[in-house]
Scaffold this active site. Structure first.
Site, mmCIF file in Angstrom:
data_model
loop_
_atom_site.group_PDB
_atom_site.id
_atom_site.type_symbol
_atom_site.label_atom_id
_atom_site.label_comp_id
_atom_site.label_asym_id
_atom_site.label_seq_id
_atom_site.Cartn_x
_atom_site.Cartn_y
_atom_site.Cartn_z
ATOM 1 C CE1 TYR A 1 -3.743 -2.358 0.304
ATOM 2 C CE2 TYR A 1 -2.976 -2.904 2.505
ATOM 3 C CZ TYR A 1 -3.824 -3.143 1.448
ATOM 4 O OH TYR A 1 -4.741 -4.145 1.518
ATOM 5 N NE ARG B 1 23.148 -10.802 21.032
ATOM 6 C CZ ARG B 1 22.393 -11.517 20.237
ATOM 7 N NH1 ARG B 1 21.399 -10.924 19.592
ATOM 8 N NH2 ARG B 1 22.599 -12.800 20.047
ATOM 9 C CG ASP C 1 20.441 0.031 17.896
ATOM 10 O OD1 ASP C 1 20.973 0.403 18.959
ATOM 11 O OD2 ASP C 1 19.293 0.402 17.546
ATOM 12 C CB THR D 1 23.789 9.055 25.404
ATOM 13 O OG1 THR D 1 23.334 7.777 25.866
ATOM 14 C CG2 THR D 1 22.586 9.925 25.087
ATOM 15 C CB SER D 2 22.238 5.066 22.345
ATOM 16 O OG SER D 2 23.342 4.242 22.615
ATOM 17 C CG HIS E 1 -32.104 8.445 14.699
ATOM 18 N ND1 HIS E 1 -31.611 8.301 15.974
ATOM 19 C CD2 HIS E 1 -32.658 9.687 14.647
ATOM 20 C CE1 HIS E 1 -31.880 9.392 16.683
ATOM 21 N NE2 HIS E 1 -32.509 10.246 15.890
ATOM 22 C CD GLN F 1 19.543 6.740 28.246
ATOM 23 O OE1 GLN F 1 18.960 5.754 27.812
ATOM 24 N NE2 GLN F 1 20.553 6.667 29.093
ATOM 25 C CB SER G 1 -18.614 -10.231 -6.265
ATOM 26 O OG SER G 1 -18.907 -11.543 -5.810
ATOM 27 N NE ARG H 1 15.187 4.502 27.354
ATOM 28 C CZ ARG H 1 15.712 4.538 26.135
ATOM 29 N NH1 ARG H 1 17.006 4.717 25.976
ATOM 30 N NH2 ARG H 1 14.964 4.364 25.084
ATOM 31 C CB SER I 1 13.615 0.365 22.323
ATOM 32 O OG SER I 1 14.292 0.249 21.102
#
Length: 482
Positions: free
Chosen positions: A19, A83, A85, A109-110, A157, A239, A287, A327, A332
């Site tokens: 999509y 471990r 990223d 920091t990350s 209605h 953080q 259909s 945090r 994540s």
């Protein structure tokens, strides 16, 4: 298995494979994400150098020359080993920038790359959605203007009620979308940059780098924020930036989803009445079993995806509520799914709705037939008033009309016949004084009130001005691949 068939051996999100537009799919792609990380490291190095840290032109140039050539295989191997990223990509970037390696990610920091990149993606995501929403509003405004004085049965209605016009009903849809436009614009403008804040938001690492010079730390934050294209950064963070920002962004998208669901549900109901249809391709099959069917599949798709979009807002709400202290990392994995999916889904339903609104078909003769079936009942008060003006007694006339109406209703409901109330009125000698007025009394355009004038004023005052910033982006047409 090897070769081009590999992609069919694992799950692919239909949001992307089936999509989403190319620009929104790219906005949340790994390529966009990790090249943005590298740009942020370059911004940081440039700002730190400008403020006196021992970073050389050669180091910055080396980083810039490798901003886009990411070795994704190496990064994946590093992440398996580490471990982590962010550190995997620090090492991968350092591998191709040996001279700059010592200063990549200096003091950061990350979340410097992670959160700031997310904010960039949110900002750019809104920038993709806003022109698309503007085009939907533009197409619907044109539709409303064209059918501003086309009488049609109103429904309350889902029962026949006072007449309105096709254009006025479209303005009800437009009003919701204009509210969504303002909400998206506000959410986009409210976004700030996280900036350079350090591990718990105190900027302690940068204060140490600049030997206690607070002004340089603040200037560093300003410079990096400006290079990333933001006017402001959040003055306080933990953080991470507050996850309420995600709530705010996804709430306006969920609200857009509610608007689209209502509009497309209305279109589906009107399609059942054969008054309005969405575009239907020459070779499209409605259909597999019933070849005559013209199912409103685009509107159904919008409703289906809008439900998903509305449901996604519960993720950031819950995430924001459970972020402990400065945090926790349980945000994540959830955010990797909920943030992209919300924007991808909003992108899809806007593209589909644009396609619908560019080709909506109205069947005036069907609408007129439905009006003829119901209008005699609705006109009874007008008939009574006409008789009173001609010298009749209001109570006597009311009783006559009541009896005739019930007889006509029995023909419609019990015999399946047409509404013959008008014929009964014409045949009753009591109503002879107003027989010459019946055509004007039953003119549908006398039952629509100020609907056409409301359409004109609404489009002029509240719709067209909202579209002004997007005038240069109005010519894009949507051809749905599926």
């Amino acid at each position: 298995m090897e070769g081009s068939g590999d992609e069919f051996m694992k799950y692919r999100s239909p949001l992307v494979s089936r999509y989403a537009s190319k620009e929104m799919a790219y906005n949340f792609s790994d390529r966009k994400k990790f090249t943005t990380w590298r740009k942020l490291w370059i911004f940081l190095a440039k700002a730190e150098k400008a403020l006196g840290l021992p970073i050389t032109d050669a180091q910055v140039s080396e980083m810039e020359s490798h901003a886009d050539d990411i070795d994704f295989v190496m990064a994946a191997e590093e992440e398996k080993k580490l471990r982590h990223d962010v550190m995997a990509h620090v090492h991968t970037f350092a591998h191709c920038c040996p001279t700059a390696a010592p200063i990549i990610h200096l003091g950061a920091t990350s979340c410097y790359v992670g959160d700031n990149t997310d904010l960039i993606m949110l900002r750019d995501g809104f920038d993709i959605l806003l022109p698309k929403l503007a085009r939907v509003i533009d197409r619907l405004a044109n539709f409303a203007e064209k059918y501003a004085d086309q009488p049609t049965l109103g429904f309350t209605h889902y029962q026949p009620a006072q007449l309105t016009t096709v254009g006025k009903r479209a303005c009800l849809w437009l009003q919701d979308l204009v509210m969504d436009m303002r909400n998206l614009q506000r959410a986009r403008e409210d976004l700030r940059f996280r900036g350079v804040k350090g591990t718990t938001g105190t900027q302690a690492s940068f204060l140490q780098l600049f030997q206690g010079d607070h002004e340089k730390v603040e200037e560093l934050d300003r410079k990096v924020t400006e290079m990333a294209g933001f006017k402001k950064s959040y003055l306080v963070t933990g953080q991470t930036y507050s996850r309420k920002v995600d709530v705010d962004s996804l709430c306006v998208l969920a609200s857009l989803g509610a608007s689209v669901h209502k509009i497309c549900t209305d279109i589906r109901l009107l399609a059942n009445l054969k008054e309005i249809e969405e575009p239907f391709e020459k070779e499209q099959i409605g259909s597999s079993a019933m070849p005559y069917k013209r199912n409103p599949m685009r509107a159904e798709r919008c409703c289906s995806l809008a439900r998903h979009l509305m449901a996604l807002v519960s993720d950031p709400l819950q995430t924001a509520s459970v972020q402990w202290l400065e945090r926790t990392l349980d945000d994540s994995a959830n955010r990797r799914i909920s943030l992209p999916e919300s924007f991808l889904t909003a992108d899809i339903i806007l593209s589909t709705l644009q396609n619908i609104t560019e080709g909506l078909v109205v069947y005036p003769k069907v609408i007129e037939r439905h009006i003829r079936h119901e209008l005699p009942f609705m006109a009874t008060e007008n008939i009574i008033m006409a008789m009173v003006k001609a010298g009749g007694n209001r109570q006597d006339c009311h009783e006559k009309i009541r009896v005739l109406s019930q007889q006509a209703a029995a023909v419609v409901k019990q015999e399946g016949g047409d509404n013959d109330l008008l014929a009964r009125v014409q045949a009753d000698p009591y109503f002879t004084p107003i027989l010459g007025q019946l055509d004007s009394v039953l003119d549908p355009k006398t039952f629509i009130g100020r609907a056409p004038q409301q359409v004109t004023r609404f489009l002029s005052e509240e719709v067209r001005p909202v579209l002004e910033p997007y005038k240069c982006k109005m010519d894009v047409k949507i051809e749905l691949e599926l």
